[in-house]
Design an enzyme around this catalytic site. Structure first.
Site, PDB file in Angstrom:
ATOM      1  CD  GLU A 100      -3.017  -1.103   2.187  1.00 30.23           C
ATOM      2  OE1 GLU A 100      -4.191  -1.323   1.896  1.00 30.23           O
ATOM      3  OE2 GLU A 100      -2.646  -0.902   3.350  1.00 30.23           O
ATOM      4  CB  CYS A 113       3.147   7.548   3.130  1.00 31.26           C
ATOM      5  SG  CYS A 113       3.689   6.397   4.372  1.00 31.26           S
ATOM      6  CB  CYS A 120       8.374  -5.019   8.673  1.00 29.21           C
ATOM      7  SG  CYS A 120       9.754  -4.271   9.573  1.00 29.21           S
ATOM      8  CB  CYS A 124       7.284  -2.569  16.132  1.00 33.38           C
ATOM      9  SG  CYS A 124       8.931  -2.079  15.568  1.00 33.38           S
ATOM     10  CB  CYS A 127       3.924  -1.931  13.572  1.00 35.59           C
ATOM     11  SG  CYS A 127       4.035  -1.751  11.786  1.00 35.59           S
ATOM     12  N   GLY A 167       7.216  -1.747   5.891  1.00 36.28           N
ATOM     13  CA  GLY A 167       8.603  -2.212   5.853  1.00 36.28           C
ATOM     14  C   GLY A 167       9.596  -1.272   6.499  1.00 36.28           C
ATOM     15  CD  GLU A 168      13.881   0.092   9.364  1.00 38.38           C
ATOM     16  OE1 GLU A 168      13.018   0.451  10.177  1.00 38.38           O
ATOM     17  OE2 GLU A 168      14.733   0.868   8.892  1.00 38.38           O
ATOM     18  CB  SER A 221      10.247   4.688  14.865  1.00 34.03           C
ATOM     19  OG  SER A 221       9.861   5.104  13.584  1.00 34.03           O
ATOM     20  CG  LEU A 222      13.027   7.355  21.154  1.00 33.23           C
ATOM     21  CD1 LEU A 222      14.310   6.560  20.984  1.00 33.23           C
ATOM     22  CD2 LEU A 222      13.353   8.782  21.606  1.00 33.23           C
ATOM     23  CG  ASN A 223       7.697   4.345  18.559  1.00 34.13           C
ATOM     24  OD1 ASN A 223       7.347   5.498  18.338  1.00 34.13           O
ATOM     25  ND2 ASN A 223       7.774   3.438  17.626  1.00 34.13           N
ATOM     26  CG  ASN A 297      -3.212   6.076  13.489  1.00 30.35           C
ATOM     27  OD1 ASN A 297      -3.997   6.965  13.787  1.00 30.35           O
ATOM     28  ND2 ASN A 297      -2.021   6.327  12.952  1.00 30.35           N
ATOM     29  CB  CYS A 340       1.330   5.926  11.187  1.00 26.19           C
ATOM     30  SG  CYS A 340       2.289   7.215  10.533  1.00 26.19           S
TER      31      CYS A 340
HETATM   32  N1  SAH Z   1       9.923   0.831   9.582  1.00 25.83           N
HETATM   33  C1  SAH Z   1      10.029   2.229   9.640  1.00 25.83           C
HETATM   34  C2  SAH Z   1       9.065   2.954   8.733  1.00 25.83           C
HETATM   35  C3  SAH Z   1       7.662   2.427   8.656  1.00 25.83           C
HETATM   36  S1  SAH Z   1       6.688   2.602  10.090  1.00 25.83           S
HETATM   37  C4  SAH Z   1       9.906   2.710  11.087  1.00 25.83           C
HETATM   38  O1  SAH Z   1       9.545   1.921  11.944  1.00 25.83           O
HETATM   39  O2  SAH Z   1      10.192   3.883  11.334  1.00 25.83           O
HETATM   40  C5  SAH Z   1       6.361   4.354  10.092  1.00 25.83           C
HETATM   41  C6  SAH Z   1       5.942   4.919  11.437  1.00 25.83           C
HETATM   42  O3  SAH Z   1       4.671   4.411  11.818  1.00 25.83           O
HETATM   43  C7  SAH Z   1       6.884   4.572  12.571  1.00 25.83           C
HETATM   44  O4  SAH Z   1       7.221   5.735  13.287  1.00 25.83           O
HETATM   45  C8  SAH Z   1       6.056   3.660  13.458  1.00 25.83           C
HETATM   46  O5  SAH Z   1       6.453   3.750  14.803  1.00 25.83           O
HETATM   47  C9  SAH Z   1       4.666   4.194  13.203  1.00 25.83           C
HETATM   48  N2  SAH Z   1       3.578   3.263  13.514  1.00 25.83           N
HETATM   49  C10 SAH Z   1       3.552   1.934  13.359  1.00 25.83           C
HETATM   50  N3  SAH Z   1       2.354   1.446  13.757  1.00 25.83           N
HETATM   51  C11 SAH Z   1       1.602   2.505  14.151  1.00 25.83           C
HETATM   52  C12 SAH Z   1       0.260   2.666  14.609  1.00 25.83           C
HETATM   53  N4  SAH Z   1      -0.554   1.630  14.716  1.00 25.83           N
HETATM   54  N5  SAH Z   1      -0.167   3.902  14.939  1.00 25.83           N
HETATM   55  C13 SAH Z   1       0.636   4.972  14.759  1.00 25.83           C
HETATM   56  N6  SAH Z   1       1.889   4.889  14.288  1.00 25.83           N
HETATM   57  C14 SAH Z   1       2.372   3.663  13.980  1.00 25.83           C
HETATM   58 FE1  SF4 Z   2       8.677  -2.667  10.833  1.00 30.51          FE
HETATM   59 FE2  SF4 Z   2       8.502  -0.009  11.218  1.00 30.51          FE
HETATM   60 FE3  SF4 Z   2       6.390  -1.614  11.672  1.00 30.51          FE
HETATM   61 FE4  SF4 Z   2       8.477  -1.716  13.322  1.00 30.51          FE
HETATM   62  S1  SF4 Z   2       7.129   0.047  12.984  1.00 30.51           S
HETATM   63  S2  SF4 Z   2       7.404  -3.482  12.469  1.00 30.51           S
HETATM   64  S3  SF4 Z   2      10.161  -1.407  11.894  1.00 30.51           S
HETATM   65  S4  SF4 Z   2       7.376  -1.248   9.719  1.00 30.51           S
END
Ligand code: SAH
Ligand code: SF4
Length: 359
Positions: A100, A113, A120, A124, A127, A167-168, A221-223, A297, A340
């Site tokens: 997508e 985007c 991936c 995480c 995600c 994906g990463e 993406s620190l989180n 989200n 996201c």
């Molecule tokens: N793999 C890369 C890029 C794709 S994810 C990464 O992790 O940075 C892009 C962003 O979406 C990241 O910052 C991730 O933390 C965020 N993300 C993933 N799942 C999410 C969700 N359910 N709600 C909001 N942000 C999310």
């Molecule tokens: Fe992969 Fe980014 Fe999702 Fe983590 S947040 S699983 S690195 S796509």
């Protein structure tokens, strides 16, 4: 010859870097500027076939036709439009997998985007893409065609690109670098590096490698503000803990007048407390950066919830007290599951494609 075989053997011209196109041109005794002409036809004039390249000789067009293919490597399956104007595109890949891509129109820009992998590997826990595991890397042509095809469907130009789809990107760094070279080369797509952002979960050695090879914005993406919590929600942290991640991030050469960016997905009752905000504030204070706070989200079947608006504002207020430049990111396109972390697609080859997972 079996045409199917020919298709398989013929490389898509969009898988070649600008340097490789130039090498092909020189090997065939043509002047280097011919490479630029090819780049312009493929990426700016959006030619459908080599025969359209009217400023190249017929013989050279025939040679290109024999050597490469240039058709779209992905096919549109579905376009969805959110009530906020965000558009989500579902594309079919030639092996039956899907990806997508999301177009986010704003007043002064149109951000695309882009996905970099099918699935991936990094898992995480919040995600949706991470729940699938890695199926395979996208080829340069499959990444670039997301841009070319969405540009074709929309009158307004794509002005910004973020690698924040599925994906990463740093787990597909060779193809990512090729794509960035094509996106930024004035004879190819010609976007300013300031308008391209690579988002990563923190593959530390690849952050350094990316900075050595190209100039783009970096979003990390620190989180989570502590290793204990980050280990839990982002398994990559066990390999590359926060201190190593921050160290590599601050050394990353972002383009002039741009800031290193951190992203922080707020998960209700997991990483959104006052104490988390203070720890994060202390961690980032003094670092020249911006932080995007993204309320989670919700996406089935993930167990997390989005925090209340009040909680999000309080979290922001605490970060501001540490003089941190913080922005709350709007969830664009959530009604069409285009925000996201909500991107998902069918993965028919999940079981059969294990062998490709390490490509
Ligand atoms: N793999 C890369 C890029 C794709 S994810 C990464 O992790 O940075 C892009 C962003 O979406 C990241 O910052 C991730 O933390 C965020 N993300 C993933 N799942 C999410 C969700 N359910 N709600 C909001 N942000 C999310
Ligand atoms: Fe992969 Fe980014 Fe999702 Fe983590 S947040 S699983 S690195 S796509």
């Amino acid at each position: 010859m079996d045409t199917k075989m020919l298709e398989k053997e013929t490389k898509n011209i969009k898988d070649l870097s600008p340097l490789e196109i130039e090498k092909f041109v020189l090997e065939n005794n043509m002047k280097p500027f011919r490479a630029k002409q090819i780049g312009k036809w493929v990426y700016q004039k959006k030619a459908a076939c080599f025969d359209e390249m009217s400023d190249l000789s017929k013989d050279f067009r025939d040679l290109l036709e024999l050597s490469f293919s240039m058709e779209h490597s992905i096919e549109l399956d579905l376009e969805q439009i959110s009530k906020d104007g965000t558009k989500k595109y579902l594309f079919n890949l030639s092996d039956g997998n899907q990806i997508e891509t999301v177009l986010i129109p704003e007043k002064s820009r149109n951000t695309l985007c882009i996905s970099s992998q099918v699935g991936c590997a990094l898992g995480c826990t919040f995600c949706l893409t991470g729940t699938v595991g890695k199926i395979r890397n996208l080829k340069p042509s499959e990444i670039l065609d997301q841009y070319l095809m969405v540009s074709k469907y929309n009158d307004d130009k794509v002005t910004n690109i973020v690698f924040m789809g599925m994906g990463e990107p740093l787990d597909n760094i060779n193809n990512l670098v090729r794509v960035i070279n094509i996106l930024t080369d004035p004879n190819y797509i010609g976007l300013s590096p300031k308008r391209i952002t690579v988002s990563t979960s923190g593959l530390v050695p690849k952050i350094k490698e990316l900075g050595e090879k190209v100039s783009v914005n970096l979003a990390v993406s620190l989180n989570a503000p502590t290793d204990e919590l980050r280990d839990e929600i982002m398994p990559v942290n066990k390999r590359y803990p926060i201190s190593a991640l921050i160290d590599a991030s601050v050394k990353f050469p972002v383009p002039n007048r741009k800031y290193l960016m951190f992203e922080y997905v707020l998960l209700k009752d997991v990483n959104d407390t006052d104490s988390d905000a203070h720890t994060l504030g202390r961690l980032l204070s003094g670092i020249k950066c911006k932080i995007n706070v993204i309320p989670f989200n919700e996406a089935q079947p993930l167990p997390y919830k989005s925090p209340s608006r009040e909680r999000v504002l309080k979290f922001q207020e605490i970060l501001i007290s540490y003089k941190i430049n913080v922005r709350i990111r709007k969830s664009r396109g959530s009604d069409i599951l285009g925000a996201c972390g909500q991107l998902a697609a069918k993965y028919p080859s999940k079981k059969t494609n294990k062998a490709q997972a390490n490509n």
